[in-house]
Design a protein around this motif. Structure first.
Motif, short mmCIF file in Angstrom:
data_model
loop_
_atom_site.label_atom_id
_atom_site.label_comp_id
_atom_site.label_asym_id
_atom_site.label_seq_id
_atom_site.Cartn_x
_atom_site.Cartn_y
_atom_site.Cartn_z
N ASP A 18 0.94 -1.36 0.01
CA ASP A 18 -0.08 0.30 -0.09
C ASP A 18 0.90 1.23 -0.07
N ASP A 19 1.96 1.27 0.59
CA ASP A 19 2.92 2.31 0.74
C ASP A 19 3.55 2.59 -0.57
N LEU A 20 3.94 1.41 -1.27
CA LEU A 20 4.57 1.79 -2.67
C LEU A 20 3.51 2.28 -3.58
N ARG A 21 2.19 1.61 -3.40
CA ARG A 21 1.18 2.14 -4.39
C ARG A 21 0.91 3.58 -4.34
N LYS A 22 0.80 4.17 -3.11
CA LYS A 22 0.65 5.53 -2.88
C LYS A 22 1.71 6.32 -3.61
N VAL A 23 2.75 5.78 -3.44
CA VAL A 23 4.02 6.60 -3.82
C VAL A 23 3.91 6.48 -5.43
N CYS A 24 3.75 5.35 -5.94
CA CYS A 24 3.22 5.30 -7.47
C CYS A 24 2.29 6.06 -8.03
N ASP A 25 1.08 6.21 -7.33
CA ASP A 25 0.06 7.03 -7.50
C ASP A 25 0.35 8.46 -7.52
N ARG A 26 1.08 8.96 -6.92
CA ARG A 26 1.72 10.24 -6.56
C ARG A 26 2.53 10.52 -7.78
N TYR A 27 3.55 9.86 -8.03
CA TYR A 27 4.53 10.18 -9.16
C TYR A 27 4.20 9.88 -10.73
N PHE A 28 3.19 8.56 -10.77
CA PHE A 28 2.61 8.19 -12.15
C PHE A 28 1.26 8.28 -12.32
N GLY A 29 0.65 8.54 -11.67
CA GLY A 29 -0.63 8.86 -11.80
C GLY A 29 -1.63 7.72 -11.69
N SER A 30 -2.61 7.49 -12.00
CA SER A 30 -3.42 6.23 -11.88
C SER A 30 -3.11 4.81 -12.66
#
Length: 79
Positions: A18-30
């Protein structure tokens, strides 16, 4: 978000998905979902996707390292 990214950089072996997903959402979008994987599009040629997956709630370390590398590339390219 910066604290989470710093923690991920310090220890890519022990990252909650979940932490990695939040970081990816922030930098790369959906993401685009395909089965158990989430795919994130990056803005450059060559390796245009970053993918992550959960294994019992944790991210795979090699995928964490790929995400860190992609974020570093993204930060180098932005003015």
């Amino acid at each position: 978000m910066e604290k989470t990214l710093a923690r991920i950089r310090r220890n890519p072996q022990n990252v909650r998905f979940d932490d990695l997903r939040k970081v990816c959402d922030r930098y790369f979008g959906s993401p685009r979902a395909r089965g158990s994987h989430l795919f994130y599009k990056t803005p450059w040629q060559g390796e245009p996707l970053v993918n992550i997956q959960s294994v019992r709630g944790m991210a795979k370390p090699y995928q964490v390292r790929q995400v860190i590398k992609a974020i570093d590339n993204l930060e180098e390219e932005s003015p």
